[in-house]
Scaffold this motif. Structure first.
Motif, short mmCIF file in Angstrom:
data_model
loop_
_atom_site.label_atom_id
_atom_site.label_comp_id
_atom_site.label_asym_id
_atom_site.label_seq_id
_atom_site.Cartn_x
_atom_site.Cartn_y
_atom_site.Cartn_z
N GLY A 175 0.86 -1.23 -0.01
CA GLY A 175 0.02 0.05 0.17
C GLY A 175 0.78 1.08 0.14
N ARG A 176 2.04 1.29 -0.18
CA ARG A 176 3.01 2.23 -0.29
C ARG A 176 2.98 3.15 -1.63
NH1 ARG A 176 5.38 -1.23 3.27
NH2 ARG A 176 5.67 -0.44 5.55
N ARG A 177 3.06 4.51 -1.54
CA ARG A 177 3.32 5.11 -2.89
C ARG A 177 4.62 5.15 -3.33
NH1 ARG A 177 -0.29 10.24 -0.15
NH2 ARG A 177 -2.12 9.01 0.06
N VAL A 178 4.80 4.72 -4.53
CA VAL A 178 6.17 4.39 -5.01
C VAL A 178 6.31 5.17 -6.68
CG1 VAL A 178 7.81 2.95 -5.78
CG2 VAL A 178 6.36 2.27 -3.78
N ILE A 179 7.32 5.74 -6.87
CA ILE A 179 7.45 6.44 -7.97
C ILE A 179 8.95 5.68 -8.59
CG2 ILE A 179 8.42 8.57 -9.23
CD1 ILE A 179 7.04 9.98 -7.09
N TYR A 180 8.73 5.26 -9.82
CA TYR A 180 9.76 4.84 -10.66
C TYR A 180 10.37 5.82 -11.58
CZ TYR A 180 12.33 1.75 -13.89
OH TYR A 180 13.22 1.07 -14.92
N ASP A 181 11.82 6.16 -11.26
CA ASP A 181 12.47 7.07 -12.21
C ASP A 181 13.38 6.32 -13.06
OD1 ASP A 181 14.04 9.20 -12.90
OD2 ASP A 181 13.86 10.30 -11.35
N ALA A 182 12.62 6.27 -14.37
CA ALA A 182 13.55 5.66 -15.58
C ALA A 182 14.33 6.68 -16.37
CB ALA A 182 12.44 5.17 -16.52
N HIS A 183 15.61 6.47 -15.68
CA HIS A 183 16.61 7.22 -16.58
C HIS A 183 17.09 6.85 -17.74
CE1 HIS A 183 18.60 8.45 -12.22
NE2 HIS A 183 17.36 8.26 -12.10
N PHE A 239 5.05 -4.63 -16.71
CA PHE A 239 4.22 -5.06 -15.82
C PHE A 239 4.25 -4.24 -14.47
CE2 PHE A 239 3.86 -7.77 -11.96
CZ PHE A 239 2.55 -8.22 -11.97
N ALA A 240 5.54 -3.86 -13.97
CA ALA A 240 5.84 -3.29 -12.89
C ALA A 240 5.18 -1.73 -12.95
CB ALA A 240 7.43 -3.38 -12.41
N ALA A 241 5.70 -1.22 -14.04
CA ALA A 241 5.39 0.25 -14.56
C ALA A 241 3.64 0.34 -14.29
CB ALA A 241 5.80 0.69 -15.69
N ARG A 242 3.26 -0.34 -14.71
CA ARG A 242 1.53 -0.18 -14.67
C ARG A 242 1.14 -0.24 -12.93
NH1 ARG A 242 1.91 -4.33 -18.90
NH2 ARG A 242 1.20 -3.31 -20.83
N ARG A 243 2.00 -0.80 -12.30
CA ARG A 243 1.57 -0.84 -10.94
C ARG A 243 2.19 0.25 -9.97
NH1 ARG A 243 0.79 -4.99 -13.81
NH2 ARG A 243 -0.81 -6.46 -13.21
N MET A 244 3.13 0.97 -10.67
CA MET A 244 3.72 2.08 -9.73
C MET A 244 2.80 3.36 -9.60
SD MET A 244 6.54 1.07 -8.78
CE MET A 244 5.95 -0.67 -8.97
N THR A 245 2.76 4.03 -8.60
CA THR A 245 1.86 5.22 -8.44
C THR A 245 2.19 6.15 -9.38
OG1 THR A 245 2.35 4.98 -5.83
CG2 THR A 245 1.19 7.06 -6.58
N ALA A 246 3.32 6.43 -9.89
CA ALA A 246 3.76 7.20 -10.70
C ALA A 246 5.00 6.77 -11.47
CB ALA A 246 4.00 8.84 -10.49
N VAL A 247 5.29 7.23 -12.64
CA VAL A 247 6.66 7.05 -13.18
C VAL A 247 7.27 8.41 -13.58
CG1 VAL A 247 7.90 6.02 -15.26
CG2 VAL A 247 5.98 4.75 -14.22
N VAL A 248 8.48 8.62 -13.41
CA VAL A 248 9.20 9.79 -14.00
C VAL A 248 10.32 9.49 -15.03
CG1 VAL A 248 10.80 11.54 -13.03
CG2 VAL A 248 8.75 11.12 -11.79
N THR A 249 10.59 10.10 -15.90
CA THR A 249 11.28 9.61 -17.11
C THR A 249 12.30 10.82 -17.27
OG1 THR A 249 10.16 10.27 -19.09
CG2 THR A 249 9.51 8.10 -17.96
#
Length: 367
Positions: free
Chosen positions: A101-109, A140-150
């Motif tokens: 249940g945590r809010r997680v952002i994936y930063d795709a460098h 699969f993982a990106a769809r489940r992140m709270t947000a994605v930063v690129t």
């Protein structure tokens, strides 16, 4: 204001994007920010709390296993409102965080599947299969992140189709960090420079060969990919005109750029390079330095639009040498191109504009 935790296995506390831009900007905006990472925190980021992790032995295997677990556990200990991570090998831990249940952002460098295709440490016959499997998992993982930063619009387009909360935060330079000194006499600048990781696919050999063909000098600043590469370059004609200085601090980089005629950023046409936005391109521009860059369509569009350098085939030492000779022979043209690049950074390609996009992402994830 939110409690934000950045965490990374592949980067260190001196990392410009993670620490000196993103974490620092959030802290200055009033957020409570911590960074779980290796190394020592820069002095100008004292407002960011540092949770230092010690890497285990084992090299790349240790990073992908034990170090990931250590960073994950330390990040959980921060009890953050928002977790912001920066490495694809941390995706399994990010999924665990999301499941809790945590809010997680994936930063795709990087565009990692395309990057895998150029990894020399992966057997060539296995790269395409590994890249395909990883892309399925990353999607699969990106769809489940709270947000994605690129880090680039090209990567943003890919993840925007997977996650509606995708934002591109371009890795542009801070306007004043590498600002050029007051312009002096034309004779103050001499030689050329390359700052960054030194590798075969970043035209290390071609740059040295260009020195032999042009008679110009070159300062290389950055880590060598391997000791073997260093030995190979020393055997290339033109090495006698190269001054290899290793990894420099930021103030030393600024001094180097202030004394150089132009900066080189000549990546090979690998799948992950063609649509990238190399930070060094914009850092050279921010320092008022003309660029000699690979003639990829996206890079060429920027360089030609702002008339801030020369684009050449990065695989052709003769073309690189020709650009070096042209700029060395025409200081007025070089100064004009450098000023054009500096103006473009002040007006468009700067972190001061980009940080507001990141702060909006934090606000969206915190609501």
């Amino acid at each position: 204001m939110a409690r934000i935790c950045h965490f990374s296995t592949a980067h260190r506390a001196g990392d410009i994007r993670i620490v000196r831009k993103e974490a620092r900007a959030a802290a200055l905006a009033g957020h409570d920010v911590s960074v779980v990472i290796q190394g020592d925190m820069p002095a100008d980021c004292a407002m960011v709390r540092h949770v230092r992790v010690v890497p285990p032995a084992g090299g790349r295997v240790g990073r992908f296993t034990l170090l990931g677990w250590r960073v994950y556990r330390a990040a959980l200990g921060e009890r953050a409102d928002i977790y912001h991570f920066h490495d694809p090998d941390l995706l399994p831990y990010a999924l665990l965080m999301r499941a809790a249940g945590r809010r997680v952002i994936y930063d795709a460098h990087e565009d990692v599947p395309r990057d895998i295709l150029s990894k020399e440490w992966i057997p060539a016959g296995m790269r395409r299969a590994i890249a395909g499997v990883f892309e399925v998992f990353e999607d699969f993982a990106a769809r489940r992140m709270t947000a994605v930063v690129t880090a680039t619009p090209f990567i943003g387009e890919r993840f925007g189709r997977l996650n509606g909360r995708t934002a591109t935060v371009n890795n542009y330079p801070m306007m004043d960090e590498l600002a050029p000194p007051a312009e002096g006499s034309p004779g103050e600048r001499s030689g050329f420079c390359y700052v960054g990781g030194i590798s075969g696919i970043r035209s290390a050999r071609e740059m040295v060969q260009a020195c032999a063909l042009s008679g110009q000098s070159l300062v290389l600043a950055g880590p060598m990919e391997t000791p073997a590469l260093a030995q190979q370059l020393q055997a290339v004609e033109g090495w006698s005109r190269v001054d290899y200085r290793g990894t420099l601090g930021r103030s030393q980089v600024a001094e180097l750029l202030a004394r150089s005629i132009a900066g080189l950023v000549l990546f090979h046409p690998e799948p992950n390079h063609i649509n990238s936005q190399p930070n060094k391109l914009f850092e050279y521009m921010s320092a008022g330095l003309p660029v000699i860059a690979s003639d990829f369509p996206m890079w060429k569009a920027i360089v030609e639009k702002f008339d801030c350098g020369i684009c050449v085939d990065p695989l052709d030492p003769g073309a690189i040498a020709g650009a070096m000779t042209a700029l060395a022979a025409d200081p007025q043209r070089a100064r004009r191109m450098g000023a054009n690049g500096r103006r473009a950074v002040l007006e468009k390609f700067n972190w001061e504009r980009e940080q507001h996009v990141l702060l909006d992402v934090y606000q969206l994830c915190g609501s």
